[in-house]
Design an enzyme around this catalytic site. Sequence first.
Site, mmCIF file in Angstrom:
data_model
loop_
_atom_site.group_PDB
_atom_site.id
_atom_site.type_symbol
_atom_site.label_atom_id
_atom_site.label_comp_id
_atom_site.label_asym_id
_atom_site.label_seq_id
_atom_site.Cartn_x
_atom_site.Cartn_y
_atom_site.Cartn_z
ATOM 1 N N TYR A 74 50.520 11.019 39.685
ATOM 2 C CA TYR A 74 50.734 11.680 40.978
ATOM 3 C C TYR A 74 50.928 10.657 42.091
ATOM 4 O O TYR A 74 51.612 10.932 43.071
ATOM 5 C CB TYR A 74 49.569 12.624 41.288
ATOM 6 C CG TYR A 74 49.624 13.904 40.482
ATOM 7 C CD1 TYR A 74 50.350 14.994 40.940
ATOM 8 C CD2 TYR A 74 48.957 14.013 39.267
ATOM 9 C CE1 TYR A 74 50.413 16.166 40.200
ATOM 10 C CE2 TYR A 74 49.013 15.167 38.519
ATOM 11 C CZ TYR A 74 49.748 16.256 38.987
ATOM 12 O OH TYR A 74 49.820 17.414 38.237
ATOM 13 N N ARG A 133 59.793 18.828 24.028
ATOM 14 C CA ARG A 133 60.096 20.203 24.376
ATOM 15 C C ARG A 133 58.886 21.076 24.021
ATOM 16 O O ARG A 133 58.102 20.732 23.128
ATOM 17 C CB ARG A 133 61.331 20.738 23.648
ATOM 18 C CG ARG A 133 62.618 19.984 23.932
ATOM 19 C CD ARG A 133 63.096 20.114 25.363
ATOM 20 N NE ARG A 133 64.378 19.439 25.532
ATOM 21 C CZ ARG A 133 64.526 18.160 25.854
ATOM 22 N NH1 ARG A 133 63.449 17.399 26.034
ATOM 23 N NH2 ARG A 133 65.720 17.619 25.985
ATOM 24 N N GLN A 134 58.781 22.223 24.695
ATOM 25 C CA GLN A 134 57.701 23.167 24.412
ATOM 26 C C GLN A 134 58.222 24.306 23.531
ATOM 27 O O GLN A 134 59.327 24.816 23.761
ATOM 28 C CB GLN A 134 57.121 23.753 25.708
ATOM 29 C CG GLN A 134 56.270 22.789 26.500
ATOM 30 C CD GLN A 134 57.074 21.761 27.262
ATOM 31 O OE1 GLN A 134 58.123 22.068 27.808
ATOM 32 N NE2 GLN A 134 56.585 20.530 27.291
ATOM 33 N N PRO A 143 62.147 24.926 33.076
ATOM 34 C CA PRO A 143 61.667 24.968 34.463
ATOM 35 C C PRO A 143 61.643 26.390 34.988
ATOM 36 O O PRO A 143 62.515 27.207 34.663
ATOM 37 C CB PRO A 143 62.716 24.121 35.220
ATOM 38 C CG PRO A 143 63.338 23.266 34.180
ATOM 39 C CD PRO A 143 63.333 24.072 32.917
ATOM 40 N N GLU A 149 44.240 20.427 35.623
ATOM 41 C CA GLU A 149 44.575 19.726 34.388
ATOM 42 C C GLU A 149 43.341 19.082 33.765
ATOM 43 O O GLU A 149 43.203 19.057 32.528
ATOM 44 C CB GLU A 149 45.676 18.698 34.666
ATOM 45 C CG GLU A 149 47.015 19.361 34.966
ATOM 46 C CD GLU A 149 47.943 18.539 35.835
ATOM 47 O OE1 GLU A 149 47.772 17.297 35.894
ATOM 48 O OE2 GLU A 149 48.838 19.127 36.468
#
Length: 398
Positions: A98, A206-207, A391, A140
């Site tokens: 971040y 990839r998911q 997305p 998270e």
Amino acid sequence: MLSDRSTATVRATLPAVGAAIGDIAGLFYEKLFEAHPELLRDLFNRGNQASGDQRTALAGSIAAFATALVEHPGTRPDVMLDRIAHKHASLGVTPEQYEVVHTHLFAAIIDVLGDAVTPEVAAAWDEVYWLMANALIAMEARLYAQQGVAAGDVWREWEVAARIEETEDVATFHLRPADSGDAPAFRPGQYVSVQVVLADGARQIRQYSLSSSPGSRLRSITVKRVRGEAAPDGEVSLHLHQHTRAGDRLRVSVPYGDLVLDHLDAPLLLASAGIGCTPMLSMLEHLAEQGHDRPVTVVHGDRSPADHAQRTHHLRLTEKLPEAEPHFWYEAPEAGHPVHRTGLVDLNGITVLPGTHAYLCGPLPFMRTVRALLLEAGVRPADIHYEVFGPDLWLASA
């Protein structure tokens, strides 16, 4: 909560920032990947970067978060944040990243907006950024703790126990831990990230939704080969279809995802289109194993019966539930298919019971249409849950 001074500044500058946020997001990614090319190679989806979808989603999430802060002080858009946090956790995002994002995002803001970014404006939007970033970092951290892993340490080797060809473009991969250990628990509807090494050395991720139930001995993912039309073919799906067979190993994350089967005392509606049936198959198998006896409406749309992945399994799982009804639509049906189930999904003629909780997965136009129909039928917005593959452009255009 955004401070009073920053709230006034963000409210005054939100139109200008909102109008430029797409340009800011595009320049941000250029700067980020120039400084850290490994992030594009091994973390970010190169297909979504090429299409601009990731830029659009980032711009939409920032604009939505800032708008929520000034329009609804004292609250956070936690539904949006939760969805992002699950995706980040499945990728192994860490708090340190971040800081990297902050550096290049604010450099992009200054480059695009120029002298309009006064010290006061910079401080206000810095506060917005860290409110969002710290909320995601905390979420998270909880997700990592729930799975018993350190931040970012989500990967494990899995072996392909079997491969099943479902349709011309869809294959199911049954997986087991390569170390013979226990498979991590998951909830019906969740997904895993899969990382493969491509020919150019990139480790793309990839998911894929888990298409089996949590009670299954093996974990299963059902992968559709993405055939590009205006864009290149899907890199990871093509690699899996061309190169992955029984006995091969894959790098797979622990399960995440905020679309999870819940509210089992309420009437359920599971609506999918195309490969969006995969989380619904997991939900249906779980319901069947639990002996679920409440009303379940199963809706699916596809191009044709031959394109409907695991069609027979989809139907048989529905038939195992005493109060379930299947409704399948096909644009090009086989002979004898009901005329009123030909074409695109239409809920007219389907009884939507009071108190229904709906779960949606499929292409964005399909989900928007079904959501509108459910709202017309009296389903509360909060009771409509969805999963986007890729997305979240729904949020970006909201």
